[in-house]
Scaffold this active site. Sequence first.
Site, PDB file in Angstrom:
ATOM      1  N   ARG A  32       0.810  -1.222   0.000  1.00  0.00           N
ATOM      2  CA  ARG A  32       0.000   0.000   0.000  1.00  0.00           C
ATOM      3  C   ARG A  32       0.843   1.272   0.000  1.00  0.00           C
ATOM      4  O   ARG A  32       0.323   2.370  -0.233  1.00  0.00           O
ATOM      5  CB  ARG A  32      -0.946  -0.008   1.204  1.00  0.00           C
ATOM      6  CG  ARG A  32      -2.167  -0.893   0.999  1.00  0.00           C
ATOM      7  CD  ARG A  32      -3.145  -0.770   2.146  1.00  0.00           C
ATOM      8  NE  ARG A  32      -2.719  -1.523   3.314  1.00  0.00           N
ATOM      9  CZ  ARG A  32      -3.302  -1.453   4.498  1.00  0.00           C
ATOM     10  NH1 ARG A  32      -4.326  -0.635   4.688  1.00  0.00           N
ATOM     11  NH2 ARG A  32      -2.877  -2.193   5.507  1.00  0.00           N
ATOM     12  N   GLY A  44       2.766 -15.100   7.443  1.00  0.00           N
ATOM     13  CA  GLY A  44       2.038 -14.608   8.598  1.00  0.00           C
ATOM     14  C   GLY A  44       2.930 -14.224   9.764  1.00  0.00           C
ATOM     15  O   GLY A  44       4.123 -14.554   9.809  1.00  0.00           O
ATOM     16  N   THR A  45       2.321 -13.511  10.708  1.00  0.00           N
ATOM     17  CA  THR A  45       3.084 -12.995  11.848  1.00  0.00           C
ATOM     18  C   THR A  45       3.588 -14.108  12.766  1.00  0.00           C
ATOM     19  O   THR A  45       4.692 -14.020  13.307  1.00  0.00           O
ATOM     20  CB  THR A  45       2.205 -12.022  12.647  1.00  0.00           C
ATOM     21  OG1 THR A  45       0.950 -12.657  12.951  1.00  0.00           O
ATOM     22  CG2 THR A  45       1.938 -10.757  11.845  1.00  0.00           C
ATOM     23  N   TYR A  80       6.806  -4.352  15.950  1.00  0.00           N
ATOM     24  CA  TYR A  80       6.654  -4.262  14.498  1.00  0.00           C
ATOM     25  C   TYR A  80       7.508  -3.123  13.956  1.00  0.00           C
ATOM     26  O   TYR A  80       7.551  -2.030  14.522  1.00  0.00           O
ATOM     27  CB  TYR A  80       5.179  -4.061  14.123  1.00  0.00           C
ATOM     28  CG  TYR A  80       4.346  -5.240  14.563  1.00  0.00           C
ATOM     29  CD1 TYR A  80       4.110  -6.306  13.712  1.00  0.00           C
ATOM     30  CD2 TYR A  80       3.848  -5.307  15.865  1.00  0.00           C
ATOM     31  CE1 TYR A  80       3.381  -7.412  14.131  1.00  0.00           C
ATOM     32  CE2 TYR A  80       3.117  -6.402  16.290  1.00  0.00           C
ATOM     33  CZ  TYR A  80       2.891  -7.457  15.423  1.00  0.00           C
ATOM     34  OH  TYR A  80       2.187  -8.546  15.846  1.00  0.00           O
ATOM     35  N   GLY A  93      -8.172  -5.702  15.210  1.00  0.00           N
ATOM     36  CA  GLY A  93      -8.708  -6.878  15.874  1.00  0.00           C
ATOM     37  C   GLY A  93      -9.297  -6.495  17.218  1.00  0.00           C
ATOM     38  O   GLY A  93      -8.783  -5.606  17.911  1.00  0.00           O
ATOM     39  N   ASN A  95       1.072   2.337   6.778  1.00  0.00           N
ATOM     40  CA  ASN A  95       0.738   1.537   5.601  1.00  0.00           C
ATOM     41  C   ASN A  95       0.699   2.344   4.314  1.00  0.00           C
ATOM     42  O   ASN A  95       0.832   1.772   3.235  1.00  0.00           O
ATOM     43  CB  ASN A  95      -0.625   0.862   5.801  1.00  0.00           C
ATOM     44  CG  ASN A  95      -0.575  -0.200   6.885  1.00  0.00           C
ATOM     45  OD1 ASN A  95       0.152  -1.171   6.776  1.00  0.00           O
ATOM     46  ND2 ASN A  95      -1.351   0.005   7.943  1.00  0.00           N
ATOM     47  N   SER A 137      42.219  40.787  -1.097  1.00  0.00           N
ATOM     48  CA  SER A 137      41.007  40.507  -1.855  1.00  0.00           C
ATOM     49  C   SER A 137      41.328  40.042  -3.273  1.00  0.00           C
ATOM     50  O   SER A 137      42.322  40.458  -3.884  1.00  0.00           O
ATOM     51  CB  SER A 137      40.132  41.764  -1.923  1.00  0.00           C
ATOM     52  OG  SER A 137      39.726  42.141  -0.633  1.00  0.00           O
TER      53      SER A 137
END
Length: 461
Positions: A15, A79-80, A102, A141, A229, A407
């Site tokens: 994403r 998966g985690t 994470y 969740g 994300n 200079s």
Amino acid sequence: MNVSIVILAAGLGTRMKSKHAKVLHRAGGKALVEHVVDAALEIADPSNVVVITGHQAERVEELLGARKIRFARQTEQLGTGHAVLMAKPLLENQPGLVVVLYGDTPLLTAGTIRSLLDAHAASARAATLIATELDDPTGYGRVLLNAAGGVTGIVEQKAATPEQLKIRLANSGIYAFEAPLLWKHLSAITPNAASGEIYLTDMAEILDRAGHTVRPFQIKDPSELFGINTRIELSQADALLRERKVRELMLAGVTIEQPETVTIDSQVRVGMDSIIGPFVQLRGATTLGADCIVGACSILTNATLADGVTVEAFTLIADSEVGAGAGIGPYARLRMNTEIGAKAKIGNFVELKKTKFGMEAKAQHLAYLGDSDIGEKTNIGAGTITCNYDGTAKHKTKIGSGAFIGSNSTLVAPIEIADRAYIAAGSVITDPVPADALALGRGRQVIKEGWAKKKATAKEK
């Protein structure tokens, strides 16, 4: 207690719409994963911090390598729960706790991780998870509790019943597990029927069914749990990190004018009673001493300023050091390991590169000094340049103490000008100049009387 920390950082992050792994994107001056690792290193020994890599693993590991942590590869993103299993060979013999974090949650602080550990230690339990009550928990969740307040499971949004969707207690995905119980039961997670992935969230229900207690630890500030994300969320995290940094500095005694306009990276350090002007950017590992002033719109990157340095407006300083009481700018540029001595003065439109500039020396106007070593109390006149590049290689210019460079002088390197030497204005110097000498290297002036009048008369005809 002995604490091991596993940081999940294997995903690509589709994403984000990027060819770069999500955790490599930057907010607050560091990659997302760097924020998380640095918070973890305030809690655990580097050998007990394991980052799970996958997409662009080599880049992530190279970025974090100097921190002396360890890595485990998740070559397939299953998966985690599967990701945490990758750390088992490195940590299964470690006693104590395993904390799961994470790599895309840069706002989480070490203080919150400590609070999680304290809550876990307060009573006998198998695991503690961070949760927070949200007015709108959509996408999170939901944490399911029994009458005693223990966690019986976590149900994801898409699998929740209408009644479960009314629950406002949201799961963060951040856990503290008793290490032996984690490694014992993690392998018991069955792949999800729809995705085939192994989800760490299933551990709460597995532990509860096995007769172990899982408790939620609620935090009041849900912004710390903010996972990135999209690019929009990345910009929001960047703003929050910078707001947090500005507040930290002001509470520590730093004046920041128009704080909403400044950009200050997380690792910047600023001494008491320093003043930061509007639209200033302090980047990377920049460090300012006490009583410094940084004028409007200046940009300092990996710069080190001693006490009492004044940086005037619109000045650029990168990878360089400035001694106590020196003055730089406005519109000056220091780069590539330049070192400015105490009480030296670098003025407007002066650029220094790979140069050591001595204590109380001055270059007040319109000069370029590259690959140079300039002694104490030397004066560099306006328009002076060191010709350090011959088209193939760079060469050094060395100017002693107390010298005076007139200079519009052109110093053709390699060259050495000794102590207290004078260079006449407008000179091109190609040979060494001894101490206390005057060097002139310019064409002789010729005056032709009446030339302009004769030209005008000829034009009239």
